[in-house]
Design a protein around this motif. Sequence first.
Motif, PDB file in Angstrom:
ATOM      1  N   UNK A   1       0.846  -1.187   0.000  1.00 46.08           N
ATOM      2  CA  UNK A   1       0.000   0.000   0.000  1.00 46.08           C
ATOM      3  C   UNK A   1       0.882   1.238   0.000  1.00 46.08           C
ATOM      4  N   UNK A   2       0.465   2.241  -0.747  1.00 47.22           N
ATOM      5  CA  UNK A   2       1.205   3.499  -0.760  1.00 47.22           C
ATOM      6  C   UNK A   2       0.225   4.652  -0.563  1.00 47.22           C
ATOM      7  N   UNK A   3       0.645   5.640   0.204  1.00 54.81           N
ATOM      8  CA  UNK A   3      -0.228   6.783   0.475  1.00 54.81           C
ATOM      9  C   UNK A   3      -0.065   7.846  -0.600  1.00 54.81           C
ATOM     10  N   UNK A   4      -1.030   8.739  -0.655  1.00 53.31           N
ATOM     11  CA  UNK A   4      -0.982   9.812  -1.631  1.00 53.31           C
ATOM     12  C   UNK A   4      -2.292  10.563  -1.664  1.00 53.31           C
ATOM     13  N   UNK A   5      -2.575  11.208  -2.783  1.00 50.76           N
ATOM     14  CA  UNK A   5      -3.800  12.001  -2.850  1.00 50.76           C
ATOM     15  C   UNK A   5      -4.344  12.088  -4.274  1.00 50.76           C
ATOM     16  N   UNK A   6      -5.608  12.435  -4.331  1.00 51.15           N
ATOM     17  CA  UNK A   6      -6.296  12.743  -5.579  1.00 51.15           C
ATOM     18  C   UNK A   6      -6.480  14.247  -5.643  1.00 51.15           C
ATOM     19  N   UNK A   7      -6.502  14.805  -6.824  1.00 49.62           N
ATOM     20  CA  UNK A   7      -6.809  16.231  -6.950  1.00 49.62           C
ATOM     21  C   UNK A   7      -8.101  16.391  -7.741  1.00 49.62           C
ATOM     22  N   UNK A   8      -8.642  17.607  -7.693  1.00 53.96           N
ATOM     23  CA  UNK A   8      -9.841  17.959  -8.470  1.00 53.96           C
ATOM     24  C   UNK A   8     -11.109  17.312  -7.910  1.00 53.96           C
ATOM     25  N   UNK A   9     -11.056  16.801  -6.673  1.00 53.99           N
ATOM     26  CA  UNK A   9     -12.220  16.151  -6.066  1.00 53.99           C
ATOM     27  C   UNK A   9     -12.314  16.510  -4.582  1.00 53.99           C
ATOM     28  N   UNK A  10     -13.529  16.384  -4.028  1.00 51.23           N
ATOM     29  CA  UNK A  10     -13.729  16.450  -2.590  1.00 51.23           C
ATOM     30  C   UNK A  10     -14.398  15.149  -2.140  1.00 51.23           C
ATOM     31  N   UNK A  11     -14.188  14.777  -0.882  1.00 54.49           N
ATOM     32  CA  UNK A  11     -14.794  13.576  -0.306  1.00 54.49           C
ATOM     33  C   UNK A  11     -15.968  14.007   0.569  1.00 54.49           C
ATOM     34  N   UNK A  12     -17.137  13.421   0.300  1.00 57.15           N
ATOM     35  CA  UNK A  12     -18.327  13.752   1.075  1.00 57.15           C
ATOM     36  C   UNK A  12     -19.175  12.503   1.335  1.00 57.15           C
ATOM     37  N   UNK A  13     -19.874  12.486   2.462  1.00 51.36           N
ATOM     38  CA  UNK A  13     -20.806  11.413   2.803  1.00 51.36           C
ATOM     39  C   UNK A  13     -22.144  11.667   2.111  1.00 51.36           C
ATOM     40  N   UNK A  14     -22.116  11.704   0.799  1.00 48.31           N
ATOM     41  CA  UNK A  14     -23.317  12.028   0.028  1.00 48.31           C
ATOM     42  C   UNK A  14     -23.802  10.843  -0.798  1.00 48.31           C
ATOM     43  N   UNK A  15     -23.390   9.641  -0.392  1.00 50.21           N
ATOM     44  CA  UNK A  15     -23.817   8.422  -1.063  1.00 50.21           C
ATOM     45  C   UNK A  15     -24.662   7.612  -0.081  1.00 50.21           C
ATOM     46  N   UNK A  16     -25.872   7.240  -0.476  1.00 51.03           N
ATOM     47  CA  UNK A  16     -26.705   6.438   0.415  1.00 51.03           C
ATOM     48  C   UNK A  16     -26.220   4.991   0.409  1.00 51.03           C
ATOM     49  N   UNK A  17     -26.456   4.296   1.516  1.00 43.48           N
ATOM     50  CA  UNK A  17     -26.035   2.899   1.646  1.00 43.48           C
ATOM     51  C   UNK A  17     -27.207   2.079   2.157  1.00 43.48           C
ATOM     52  N   UNK A  18     -27.664   1.124   1.319  1.00 41.13           N
ATOM     53  CA  UNK A  18     -28.782   0.270   1.734  1.00 41.13           C
ATOM     54  C   UNK A  18     -28.356  -1.176   1.945  1.00 41.13           C
ATOM     55  N   UNK A  19     -27.064  -1.463   1.657  1.00 41.55           N
ATOM     56  CA  UNK A  19     -26.606  -2.845   1.775  1.00 41.55           C
ATOM     57  C   UNK A  19     -25.394  -3.023   2.675  1.00 41.55           C
ATOM     58  N   UNK A  20     -24.830  -1.932   3.188  1.00 40.45           N
ATOM     59  CA  UNK A  20     -23.671  -2.034   4.076  1.00 40.45           C
ATOM     60  C   UNK A  20     -23.906  -1.303   5.403  1.00 40.45           C
ATOM     61  N   UNK A  21     -24.169  -0.006   5.328  1.00 43.01           N
ATOM     62  CA  UNK A  21     -24.294   0.791   6.551  1.00 43.01           C
ATOM     63  C   UNK A  21     -25.702   1.353   6.733  1.00 43.01           C
ATOM     64  N   UNK A  22     -26.657   0.722   6.086  1.00 43.17           N
ATOM     65  CA  UNK A  22     -28.053   1.097   6.221  1.00 43.17           C
ATOM     66  C   UNK A  22     -28.914   0.023   5.588  1.00 43.17           C
ATOM     67  N   UNK A  23     -30.190   0.287   5.470  1.00 45.59           N
ATOM     68  CA  UNK A  23     -31.133  -0.657   4.873  1.00 45.59           C
ATOM     69  C   UNK A  23     -31.989   0.097   3.855  1.00 45.59           C
ATOM     70  N   UNK A  24     -32.738  -0.614   3.001  1.00 50.19           N
ATOM     71  CA  UNK A  24     -33.597   0.085   2.045  1.00 50.19           C
ATOM     72  C   UNK A  24     -34.592   1.032   2.703  1.00 50.19           C
ATOM     73  N   UNK A  25     -35.075   0.675   3.889  1.00 49.87           N
ATOM     74  CA  UNK A  25     -36.024   1.550   4.579  1.00 49.87           C
ATOM     75  C   UNK A  25     -35.339   2.680   5.330  1.00 49.87           C
ATOM     76  N   UNK A  26     -34.083   2.493   5.711  1.00 50.78           N
ATOM     77  CA  UNK A  26     -33.313   3.515   6.426  1.00 50.78           C
ATOM     78  C   UNK A  26     -31.894   3.574   5.862  1.00 50.78           C
ATOM     79  N   UNK A  27     -31.719   4.203   4.700  1.00 51.37           N
ATOM     80  CA  UNK A  27     -30.391   4.262   4.082  1.00 51.37           C
ATOM     81  C   UNK A  27     -29.376   4.985   4.966  1.00 51.37           C
ATOM     82  N   UNK A  28     -28.183   4.415   5.038  1.00 52.51           N
ATOM     83  CA  UNK A  28     -27.094   5.069   5.745  1.00 52.51           C
ATOM     84  C   UNK A  28     -26.342   5.989   4.799  1.00 52.51           C
ATOM     85  N   UNK A  29     -25.153   6.396   5.212  1.00 53.30           N
ATOM     86  CA  UNK A  29     -24.329   7.282   4.399  1.00 53.30           C
ATOM     87  C   UNK A  29     -22.911   6.741   4.312  1.00 53.30           C
TER      88      UNK A  29
END
Length: 228
Positions: A27-55
Motif C-alpha cells: 500500500x502506498x499513500x498519496x492524494x487525488x486532486x480535483x475532487x472532494x470527499x463527502x458522505x453524500x452516497x446512500x447505503x442500503x446494503x452495508x451501513x443502512x437498509x432500504x427503509x433507512x439508508x445510511x451514508x
Amino acid sequence: MTQDQKGMYVIGYGSLIFKPPPHASFRISGHLINVIRRFWQSSIDHRGTPSNPGRVVTLITKEQLQNDRFFHNDLHVYEFKNYKIQDVDLKISDLKSQDLKVFGCAYYIEPQHVQEVNDYLDIREQNGYELSKIKFYINKKDENFGKVPLSDIKKDEFGEYIESFIYIGGLELESFIGPEAIEETAAIIKSNVGPSGKNSEYLIKLNDAIKELGYIDYYLEDLIKLIQ
C-alpha cells in the motif's frame, strides 16, 4: 474492471482504506486532486437498509461542483495546502484543480490476482458506484514508494502519479443524495445500522485510518464531533 495482464492499483478513499481488498502486495499513500470527499452516497446494503439508508463517502469532481443543477456557487472547502489544513471560502466558479485534494491510499494487486479482485470489488461496490479512471499522486516519502514499478509512474505539473480505475458514486444515480447539510448527514450516520455494522463505525474507522496515513480531513473531524 481490467488492466489486461498487468498488475492493478486499487484506490482507497473510503472503506477500502481500513478494509483493504484481498491480495494487496503493498500500500502506498498519496492524494487525488480535483475532487472532494463527502458522505453524500446512500447505503442500503452495508451501513443502512432500504427503509433507512445510511451514508458512505463518494467523490465529487470540480466539474460536478460547477454544475448548477446540483450546487450553488458558495462552497466551504476543507482542503490541504502543503500538508497544512486550511478552511477556504471560495466560489465554485473560481476553483482550480489543485485547490481540491483528497488523501488516501493505493493498493497494488499482482497480475495473477487481478481478475479475482475485480470480481470482489464489482460486488462490494455494486450499490450506486460507477467505474472511473483517475490519477493518484503518490507520496514519495512513503516507505513503499520504491516498490512502485518505474514503468507505472507518470508525471505532470502536479507531481508524480499512477493511473487507476476507481469506483465513484454517479450524480445521476438514485443513490447520490448530496448536497446535504453536515448536521443532517451526522444525524443519519449516528443512528443508522446496516448488514456491515453501525454507520458511525464506518466514519470513525475512516477518520482513524486517514490519520494513521499521516493526514487530517477536517470534514470527517467535524462529523465525528457531531455524532458524539
